[in-house]
Design a protein around this motif. Sequence first.
Motif, short mmCIF file in Angstrom:
data_model
loop_
_atom_site.label_atom_id
_atom_site.label_comp_id
_atom_site.label_asym_id
_atom_site.label_seq_id
_atom_site.Cartn_x
_atom_site.Cartn_y
_atom_site.Cartn_z
N CYS A 53 13.00 4.88 -6.34
CA CYS A 53 12.26 4.81 -5.08
C CYS A 53 11.53 3.47 -4.95
N THR A 54 10.99 2.97 -6.05
CA THR A 54 10.31 1.68 -6.02
C THR A 54 11.27 0.56 -5.69
N ALA A 55 12.44 0.56 -6.35
CA ALA A 55 13.43 -0.48 -6.09
C ALA A 55 13.91 -0.44 -4.65
N LEU A 56 14.15 0.76 -4.12
CA LEU A 56 14.60 0.87 -2.74
C LEU A 56 13.54 0.38 -1.76
N ALA A 57 12.28 0.74 -2.02
CA ALA A 57 11.21 0.33 -1.12
C ALA A 57 11.04 -1.19 -1.12
N ILE A 58 11.10 -1.79 -2.31
CA ILE A 58 10.96 -3.25 -2.39
C ILE A 58 12.13 -3.94 -1.72
N THR A 59 13.35 -3.42 -1.95
CA THR A 59 14.54 -4.04 -1.35
C THR A 59 14.52 -3.94 0.17
N LEU A 60 14.22 -2.74 0.68
CA LEU A 60 14.18 -2.57 2.13
C LEU A 60 13.08 -3.42 2.75
N GLY A 61 11.93 -3.49 2.10
CA GLY A 61 10.85 -4.32 2.62
C GLY A 61 11.22 -5.78 2.63
N ARG A 62 11.93 -6.23 1.60
CA ARG A 62 12.34 -7.63 1.54
C ARG A 62 13.36 -7.94 2.62
N VAL A 63 14.29 -7.01 2.84
CA VAL A 63 15.30 -7.22 3.89
C VAL A 63 14.64 -7.30 5.24
N ARG A 64 13.69 -6.42 5.51
CA ARG A 64 13.01 -6.44 6.82
C ARG A 64 12.23 -7.72 7.02
N LEU A 65 11.55 -8.17 5.94
CA LEU A 65 10.78 -9.41 6.06
C LEU A 65 11.68 -10.61 6.28
N ALA A 78 0.82 -1.21 0.00
CA ALA A 78 0.00 0.00 0.00
C ALA A 78 0.86 1.26 0.00
N VAL A 79 1.91 1.26 0.78
CA VAL A 79 2.80 2.43 0.84
C VAL A 79 3.50 2.64 -0.50
N ILE A 80 3.94 1.56 -1.14
CA ILE A 80 4.61 1.69 -2.43
C ILE A 80 3.66 2.26 -3.48
N PHE A 81 2.43 1.73 -3.51
CA PHE A 81 1.46 2.23 -4.48
C PHE A 81 1.18 3.71 -4.28
N ARG A 82 0.98 4.11 -3.03
CA ARG A 82 0.67 5.51 -2.76
C ARG A 82 1.88 6.40 -3.02
N ALA A 83 3.08 5.91 -2.70
CA ALA A 83 4.28 6.71 -2.95
C ALA A 83 4.47 6.95 -4.45
N LEU A 84 4.19 5.92 -5.26
CA LEU A 84 4.31 6.10 -6.71
C LEU A 84 3.31 7.13 -7.21
N ASP A 85 2.09 7.06 -6.73
CA ASP A 85 1.09 8.06 -7.13
C ASP A 85 1.48 9.46 -6.67
N ALA A 86 2.01 9.55 -5.45
CA ALA A 86 2.36 10.87 -4.91
C ALA A 86 3.54 11.48 -5.66
N LEU A 87 4.51 10.66 -6.04
CA LEU A 87 5.65 11.19 -6.78
C LEU A 87 5.26 11.64 -8.18
N ARG A 88 4.20 11.06 -8.73
CA ARG A 88 3.76 11.43 -10.08
C ARG A 88 2.59 12.40 -10.05
N VAL A 89 2.32 13.01 -8.90
CA VAL A 89 1.13 13.84 -8.76
C VAL A 89 1.14 14.98 -9.78
N PHE A 90 -0.02 15.18 -10.39
CA PHE A 90 -0.17 16.26 -11.36
C PHE A 90 -1.52 16.94 -11.24
N ASP A 91 -2.60 16.16 -11.45
CA ASP A 91 -3.92 16.76 -11.58
C ASP A 91 -4.37 17.50 -10.34
N LEU A 92 -4.14 16.92 -9.16
CA LEU A 92 -4.58 17.55 -7.93
C LEU A 92 -3.90 18.90 -7.73
#
Length: 314
Positions: free
Chosen positions: A297-309, A238-252
Motif C-alpha cells: 500500500c505504501t509503494a502504491l501510494a507513493i507511486t500514484l502520488g509521484r505520477v500525479r505530481l 499525511a494520508v500515507i502516514f495515517r493509512a499506515l497507522d490505520a492498517l496496523r491498528v491494534f490498541d484502539l
Amino acid sequence: MAAVPVACTQDRAPAPPTLAESRVRAAWLFLAPLVVLMVLVAGWPLCRTLWFSLTDADLKDLGAARFVGLDNYTGEFGVLRDPDWWRAVGNTLLFAGVSVAIETLLGLVVALVLDADFPGRSVVRAAVLVPWAIPTVVSAKMWAWMLNDQFGVINHVLMTTHLISQPLAWVADPSLALGSVIAVDVWKATPFMALLILAALQMLPTDCYEAARVDGIHPVTVFVRVTLPLIRPALMVAVIFRALDALRVFDLVYVLTSNSRDTMSMSIYARQQLVDFQQVGLGSAAATVLFGTVALCTALAITLGRVRLEGAAG
C-alpha cells in the motif's frame, strides 16, 4: 643508427570528486548509523518473524520448531484459508479507508480554519491538538466508558434529547461496533492531519492570493486551482502516514472491543494466534502478510502520488 625516441606515458591523477558526489558520500556517512540501527531494531525481528512463519513453532518450545514451508500460509489450517483472517482483512481495509478519508476531509477543514487570522487563534490551535496528544489506550478507555450501554454519557445525552428511545450497545452490537471504533479514531487522529496540512498552508506564497483577490476570483476557485495543488505533496504524506497507522491498528480496537470478530483487525488476529493460541508459526505468517500489505500500500501510494505530481508538472 639513430636511437628511436620512446614516448613516456605518465599515469594521470584521479579526478577529484564532484560536489554532487561529495554530498552523496557525506549523506551516506551520516545515514550509516541510522541504517545500522534500523537493521538491528527492525531487520532482525522481521527476518526472525519470516523464519517462524515457515515453521510449526509453538510458544511453549520455540527450539523444537520444524520447517513446514508455506503450510502456515496456504495449508489446510493456513492463514490464507482461514475465514477469520479474511474477515479481519475486510475490517482493517474498511476501517482504514473510511477513517483516513474522513480524517483527511475534516483535517483539511480544521487546517483552513486555523490558518485564518482571528482572536485567540493560538489557544484554539493548542486545544485542537489535545485529542491527538492523549495516549491511544487512555483515549480508547475513556471512550469505552462513554459508549457503555448502561451508564455511558453518550446514551444519556441521546436519550435526554429523544434521539434514541433505548440505550445502544455501541461497542457490543455487531452493526455499531466498527462504526464506533471509526468515530473514536476520527476524533483522535483528525488533529494530526490538521497539523500536517496547516504546516503546508503556512508555507504557501501570499502573492498568488493577493493577485487572485485583485482579479476578483472566487475563493472556492482559488482553493481548487491554487491551494489544493500546492499542498498536494504534504497532503499525500499525511494520508500515507495515517493509512499506515490505520492498517496496523491494534490498541484502539483491542481496548474498545477486545477479540470481537466483528471488529478484529489483522494485528489483533496475529496477536490472537501468537498469544491466545500460542501458535507462533501462524501468528508470524499473519504478521508477515500484514507487513507485505502495508509495504504494498505504501509503494502504491507513493507511486500514484509521484505520477500525479509529474502529470501536473507536465
